[in-house]
Design an enzyme around this catalytic site. Structure first.
Site, PDB file in Angstrom:
ATOM      1  N   ASP A 112      18.314  -3.047 -17.893  1.00 60.90           N
ATOM      2  CA  ASP A 112      18.736  -2.275 -19.033  1.00 60.90           C
ATOM      3  C   ASP A 112      18.896  -1.350 -19.437  1.00 60.90           C
ATOM      4  O   ASP A 112      18.560  -0.436 -18.244  1.00 60.90           O
ATOM      5  CB  ASP A 112      16.840  -2.530 -19.904  1.00 60.90           C
ATOM      6  N   ASP A 222      21.709  -2.875 -24.012  1.00 59.91           N
ATOM      7  CA  ASP A 222      21.062  -3.295 -24.968  1.00 59.91           C
ATOM      8  C   ASP A 222      21.678  -3.136 -26.353  1.00 59.91           C
ATOM      9  O   ASP A 222      22.396  -2.137 -26.151  1.00 59.91           O
ATOM     10  CB  ASP A 222      19.617  -2.574 -25.115  1.00 59.91           C
ATOM     11  N   GLU A 281      24.175  -7.875 -25.105  1.00 61.22           N
ATOM     12  CA  GLU A 281      23.615  -7.986 -26.668  1.00 61.22           C
ATOM     13  C   GLU A 281      24.814  -7.824 -27.424  1.00 61.22           C
ATOM     14  O   GLU A 281      24.492  -6.340 -27.639  1.00 61.22           O
ATOM     15  CB  GLU A 281      22.206  -7.160 -26.219  1.00 61.22           C
ATOM     16  N   HIS A 365      12.720 -11.441 -24.694  1.00 65.22           N
ATOM     17  CA  HIS A 365      11.642 -10.636 -24.710  1.00 65.22           C
ATOM     18  C   HIS A 365      11.783 -10.110 -25.920  1.00 65.22           C
ATOM     19  O   HIS A 365      10.077  -9.446 -26.656  1.00 65.22           O
ATOM     20  CB  HIS A 365      11.327  -9.140 -24.563  1.00 65.22           C
ATOM     21  N   ASP A 366      12.515 -10.255 -27.244  1.00 66.24           N
ATOM     22  CA  ASP A 366      12.669 -10.272 -27.933  1.00 66.24           C
ATOM     23  C   ASP A 366      12.217 -11.853 -29.231  1.00 66.24           C
ATOM     24  O   ASP A 366      12.588 -11.554 -29.638  1.00 66.24           O
ATOM     25  CB  ASP A 366      13.826 -10.055 -28.615  1.00 66.24           C
TER      26      ASP A 366
END
Length: 613
Positions: A112, A222, A281, A365-366
């Site tokens: 990430d 991210d 993302e 994860h979100d």
């Protein structure tokens, strides 16, 4: 240091130029994957200890949520040192062992990359806030207070713009020492970097290069489409009843974002001999923007995460005001993304060139658990709906993502009040809204459906204490159904959710129509089913077709002569009668053995068929 050698494996994609188009990515949220030291937090040695599980599943790329040094304000997405591992997860030596273990099994590692912002404890920010004339002052976004009669600088209402933070509260934090505000689109402890400053970009690119030279194979970036803001910074529209203005249009997909990403590509990825997989993302991205981000000719990123489909259940009050899922809207939405990033084809339907690429996911994860959000997590229907959702996702064109525990059909958890939550976004939202008089019971009901903590409960490895995740007290409670839903009850068990995922991943590796073929959504307006057609035209002109038919309710689906489905498909030019001798590749309900043809489907069942013409 010597980079760990990658050993190609017949069980995974190899080293061909476009290997990543056939690949399946598995996301690990490290603090919830596997704990080896009993402190209740997952760690890198725990991931390494489970590599045989990932190898057996067949996934090709492992994506780690952040393991860098961090104060853990936002569970590691607030990074204080980009080039070291947080002791809660292990050490750099542990990461090197993980990379070596992956590479020797034919798998790759994606890290990430969080570079829209850092932690406020990062040395860069410590220097930036130390004085207005520090050389790193302009590495972050500082602004003086707005002049408001009767208000002292720094008081609420004097923020430079009216934007709200994505994590509640204003997007600006007053710094008493230097008497200016800094921008933080997320937590107050996550100040935004100033990408307009070339020194910032150089520092980021150099850091990325060092990770790649260590053996990392790519990055998931991210909120990368937020790195370019629209200047001058200005107020955003403020909806009736909203506490803050909406600055999204002024911070997402900004005027220089494509310039920055192309520069990153040329500086970091292009000089290296192997393909570096890059995933952006991009909240709020449109299909038109996504085609620019992912067009190979533009040399930016391989694929993007978009959020439209996971936002379809948002109500007027946002994600914590959830509404029932409209299956037709979901189908149309995903098909629209398929169309926007579709390849070029010739008159025979043969793919002649790529113009973009999709990232396909149900959860991460979100996001809450897929089977609870898009399927049916009632114990009577959970396994079938989990398998059918998997078939639907993996039959879309693009790279599928499997989030840890999804391969078992893990569900949302059970919360017992706000003290059960660990997620900063959920906790901040609850306190902000109760502070303005909203009903706590109603707020908790919305949080229970969509809180990120649903995805962050530990992986359920077995029915023993701690679900096999830890011998200590887990940092967040294990979901209460772990004794029924776990790896030990599914791995190598015919008909299990795990084995269904394993079969789908193998299908993508070896089937050209699934990995590379064209995509068509059929019967788009049916509210009870999902029908997809994939087709690949070979160099010799042979057509391979893959047809998915899925029941998306408890009622089941008739497919035989005279059925409503058969009639609707015929109107779109697909005759199910021509599929009577087709191979049944995979069914959600049972092993297919040597069965042929189109079966009737019980509730939440699905079938994948293949034929060559």
């Amino acid at each position: 240091m010597t980079q760990p050698s990658f050993v190609a494996s017949a069980h995974h994609v190899g080293e061909e130029a476009d290997w990543w188009r056939r690949a399946v990515v598995y996301q690990i949220y490290p603090r919830s994957f596997q704990d080896t030291d009993g402190d209740g937090y997952g760690d890198i040695p725990g991931i390494t200890s489970r590599l045989d599980h990932l190898d057996a599943l067949g996934v090709d790329v492992v994506w780690l949520s952040p393991v860098y040094r961090s104060p853990q304000d936002d569970n590691g997405y607030d990074i204080s040192d980009y080039e070291d591992i947080d002791p809660m997860f292990g050490s750099l030596a542990d990461l090197d062992a993980l990379i070596a273990g992956l590479h020797e099994r034919g798998m790759r590692l994606v890290m990430d990359l969080v570079v829209n912002h850092t932690s406020d404890e990062h040395p860069w920010f410590a220097q930036s806030r130390s004085s207005r004339d520090n050389p790193k002052r302009d590495w972050y976004i500082w602004r003086p207070a707005r002049e408001i009669p009767g208000l002292e600088p720094g008081a609420p209402g004097t923020e430079p713009t009216n934007w709200g933070s994505f994590f509640s509260g204003p997007a600006w934090q007053w710094d008493e020492a230097t008497e200016e505000f800094y921008l933080h689109l997320f937590s107050t402890k996550q100040p935004d970097l100033n990408w307009e400053n070339p020194q910032v970009r150089r520092a980021v690119y150099d850091m990325m290069g060092r990770w790649l030279d260590r053996g990392v194979d790519g990055f998931r970036m991210d909120v990368i489409n937020l790195i370019s803001k629209t200047y001058p910074l200005a107020d955003g529209p403020r909806a009736d009843g909203a506490l803050y203005g909406d600055g999204a249009a002024l911070v997402a997909n900004g005027p220089r974002v494509h310039e920055f990403l192309h520069e990153m590509n040329q500086e970091v990825f292009a000089p290296r001999s192997r393909h570096i997989i890059t995933v952006g993302e991009t909240p709020g991205v449109t299909t038109a923007e996504a085609s620019r981000y992912t067009d190979p000719a533009r040399a930016e990123v391989d694929m993007v995460f978009q959020f439209e489909h996971v936002g379809l259940t948002d109500g007027p009050g946002g994600k914590f005001d959830p509404q029932p899922l409209d299956l037709v809207a979901l189908k149309h939405n995903l098909a629209g993304w398929q169309s926007a990033l579709a390849p070029d084809v010739d008159a025979d339907g043969r793919v002649t060139g790529e113009r973009g690429w999709n990232s396909n996911y149900w959860d991460n994860h979100d996001q809450p658990r897929a089977v609870s959000r898009f399927g049916d997590d009632d114990p009577a229907w959970r396994e079938l709906s989990a398998k059918t959702l998997a078939s639907i996702l993996h039959l879309h064109r693009g790279t599928p993502y499997v989030y840890q525990g999804e391969e078992f059909g893990q569900t949302n958890t059970v919360f017992h009040g706000i003290d059960s939550y660990r997620d900063l976004e959920s906790i901040n939202y609850f306190h902000e809204r109760t502070g303005v008089g909203d009903d706590p019971t109603a707020l908790l009901a919305g949080l229970a459906v969509n809180s990120r903590d649903n995805a962050r409960t530990p992986v359920q490895w077995d029915a023993g204490a701690g679900a096999g995740f830890t011998t200590g007290t887990p940092w967040i409670d294990v979901a209460p159904n772990y004794a029924e839903i776990n790896a030990s009850a599914q791995v190598d068990v015919p008909g299990s959710v795990f084995e269904h995922y394993r079969a789908l991943i193998a299908l993508r590796h070896h089937d050209d129509a699934v990995a590379l073929g064209t995509f068509r959504l059929l019967d788009a307006d049916a509210a009870d089913s999902w029908t997809l057609l994939r087709e690949h035209v070979g160099a010799d002109g042979e057509r391979e077709q893959i047809l998915l038919i899925a029941s998306c309710t408890r009622a089941g689906l008739k497919t035989g002569p005279g059925s409503a489905l058969r009639g609707r498909l015929a109107a779109e030019g697909l005759d199910l009668g021509e599929w009577e001798d087709a191979e049944r590749v995979l069914m959600a309900s049972l092993p297919v053995d040597a069965a042929l043809g189109v079966p009737d489907l019980d509730g939440w069942d699905s079938v994948i068929l293949r034929r060559r013409i």
